[in-house]
Design a protein around this motif. Structure first.
Motif, short mmCIF file in Angstrom:
data_model
loop_
_atom_site.label_atom_id
_atom_site.label_comp_id
_atom_site.label_asym_id
_atom_site.label_seq_id
_atom_site.Cartn_x
_atom_site.Cartn_y
_atom_site.Cartn_z
N GLY A 1 0.82 -1.22 0.00
CA GLY A 1 0.00 0.00 0.00
C GLY A 1 0.85 1.26 0.00
N ILE A 2 1.91 1.30 0.79
CA ILE A 2 2.79 2.46 0.82
C ILE A 2 3.52 2.60 -0.51
CG2 ILE A 2 4.85 3.45 1.90
CD1 ILE A 2 3.86 2.23 4.54
N LEU A 3 3.92 1.48 -1.09
CA LEU A 3 4.59 1.51 -2.39
C LEU A 3 3.66 2.04 -3.47
CD1 LEU A 3 7.18 0.77 -3.93
CD2 LEU A 3 6.17 -1.47 -4.32
N VAL A 4 2.42 1.58 -3.49
CA VAL A 4 1.45 2.05 -4.48
C VAL A 4 1.11 3.52 -4.25
CG1 VAL A 4 -0.94 1.77 -5.27
CG2 VAL A 4 0.52 -0.22 -4.98
N LEU A 5 1.01 3.93 -2.99
CA LEU A 5 0.76 5.33 -2.68
C LEU A 5 1.90 6.21 -3.20
CD1 LEU A 5 -0.79 7.63 -1.17
CD2 LEU A 5 0.60 7.03 0.82
N ALA A 6 3.14 5.79 -2.98
CA ALA A 6 4.29 6.56 -3.45
C ALA A 6 4.32 6.65 -4.97
CB ALA A 6 5.58 5.96 -2.91
N VAL A 7 4.04 5.56 -5.64
CA VAL A 7 4.01 5.58 -7.11
C VAL A 7 2.89 6.49 -7.60
CG1 VAL A 7 3.56 4.16 -9.16
CG2 VAL A 7 5.11 3.34 -7.39
N GLY A 8 1.73 6.41 -6.98
CA GLY A 8 0.61 7.27 -7.38
C GLY A 8 0.90 8.74 -7.16
N VAL B 1 7.26 10.33 8.78
CA VAL B 1 6.52 11.47 9.32
C VAL B 1 6.71 12.70 8.43
CG1 VAL B 1 6.42 13.09 11.25
CG2 VAL B 1 6.47 10.63 11.68
N VAL B 2 7.93 12.94 7.98
CA VAL B 2 8.20 14.10 7.13
C VAL B 2 7.49 13.96 5.79
CG1 VAL B 2 10.04 15.29 5.85
CG2 VAL B 2 10.35 14.74 8.26
N ALA B 3 7.50 12.77 5.20
CA ALA B 3 6.85 12.57 3.90
C ALA B 3 5.34 12.76 3.99
CB ALA B 3 7.16 11.17 3.36
N LEU B 4 4.71 12.13 4.96
CA LEU B 4 3.26 12.27 5.08
C LEU B 4 2.88 13.67 5.56
CD1 LEU B 4 2.17 8.79 6.44
CD2 LEU B 4 2.16 9.64 4.11
N GLY B 5 3.71 14.28 6.39
CA GLY B 5 3.46 15.66 6.80
C GLY B 5 3.58 16.62 5.62
N GLY B 6 4.58 16.41 4.78
CA GLY B 6 4.73 17.24 3.58
C GLY B 6 3.57 17.08 2.62
N ALA B 7 3.09 15.85 2.47
CA ALA B 7 1.93 15.61 1.60
C ALA B 7 0.70 16.29 2.18
CB ALA B 7 1.69 14.11 1.44
N ALA B 8 0.52 16.20 3.49
CA ALA B 8 -0.65 16.81 4.11
C ALA B 8 -0.64 18.33 3.99
CB ALA B 8 -0.72 16.42 5.59
N VAL B 9 0.52 18.94 4.23
CA VAL B 9 0.62 20.39 4.13
C VAL B 9 0.37 20.83 2.69
CG1 VAL B 9 2.27 22.31 4.24
CG2 VAL B 9 2.10 20.70 6.13
N THR B 10 0.94 20.11 1.73
CA THR B 10 0.76 20.47 0.33
C THR B 10 -0.70 20.32 -0.11
OG1 THR B 10 3.01 19.77 -0.17
CG2 THR B 10 1.51 19.99 -2.02
N LEU B 11 -1.31 19.20 0.24
CA LEU B 11 -2.67 18.95 -0.22
C LEU B 11 -3.68 19.82 0.54
CD1 LEU B 11 -2.55 15.09 -0.60
CD2 LEU B 11 -2.48 16.81 -2.40
N VAL C 1 0.85 15.71 -7.65
CA VAL C 1 0.07 16.60 -6.79
C VAL C 1 0.86 17.03 -5.56
CG1 VAL C 1 -2.16 15.75 -7.54
CG2 VAL C 1 -1.06 14.70 -5.58
N VAL C 2 1.99 16.40 -5.32
CA VAL C 2 2.88 16.78 -4.22
C VAL C 2 4.28 16.95 -4.80
CG1 VAL C 2 1.53 15.59 -2.44
CG2 VAL C 2 3.32 14.37 -3.63
N PRO C 3 5.16 17.64 -4.08
CA PRO C 3 6.54 17.74 -4.56
C PRO C 3 7.18 16.36 -4.71
CG PRO C 3 6.16 19.29 -2.77
CD PRO C 3 4.94 18.42 -2.87
N ARG C 4 8.14 16.26 -5.60
CA ARG C 4 8.77 14.96 -5.91
C ARG C 4 9.49 14.34 -4.72
NH1 ARG C 4 7.51 12.37 -10.71
NH2 ARG C 4 6.94 13.95 -12.18
N TRP C 5 9.87 15.14 -3.73
CA TRP C 5 10.59 14.56 -2.60
C TRP C 5 9.68 13.74 -1.69
CZ3 TRP C 5 8.98 15.84 2.22
CH2 TRP C 5 8.29 17.03 2.40
N VAL C 6 8.37 13.96 -1.75
CA VAL C 6 7.45 13.22 -0.87
C VAL C 6 7.44 11.73 -1.22
CG1 VAL C 6 5.05 12.97 -0.17
CG2 VAL C 6 6.07 15.23 -0.30
N PRO C 7 7.20 11.33 -2.49
CA PRO C 7 7.27 9.90 -2.78
C PRO C 7 8.67 9.32 -2.60
CG PRO C 7 6.59 11.13 -4.74
CD PRO C 7 6.72 12.09 -3.63
#
Length: 104
Positions: A9-16, A57-67, A22-28
């Motif tokens: 699930g995390i792998l598919v989320l990162a690929v998606g 935490v940084v990746a999901l936090g960055g995605a949350a702030v961006t979205l 929709v998020v900066p490239r550093w998040v995935p």
């Protein structure tokens, strides 16, 4: 099965997230590093688990702030893909792509 599903699930989320832009490239990339450090690095060092948690935490936090904020300028504008199809007539709502989908 739960561990395998979580990893997949995390792998598919990162690929998606990578493909949708929709998020900066550093998040995935940070999510991929989390997976690598959590499951490969944990056998090498005790600190790998802590570092992988920070990446997570940084990746999901960055995605949350961006979205949530919607301030990311690098994303591709999303619209109706059928209206941009070759030969599309936006006034009538008809496009060749929509006709081929109905035939399926």
């Amino acid at each position: 099965m739960g561990l395998l599903g979580t990893v997949f699930g995390i792998l598919v989320l990162a690929v998606g997230l990578f493909r949708s832009r929709v998020v900066p490239r550093w998040v995935p990339a940070a999510l991929w590093l989390f997976l690598l450090l959590e499951f490969v690095g944990s056998s090498i060092s005790e600190w790998a688990v802590l570092v992988s948690g920070v990446f997570y935490v940084v990746a999901l936090g960055g995605a949350a702030v961006t979205l949530w904020g919607g301030a990311y300028e690098g994303r591709i504008p999303v619209g109706d893909p059928l209206s941009r199809a070759p030969g599309a007539d936006p006034a009538s709502g008809f496009s060749p792509a929509s006709r081929s989908r109905r035939a399926l």
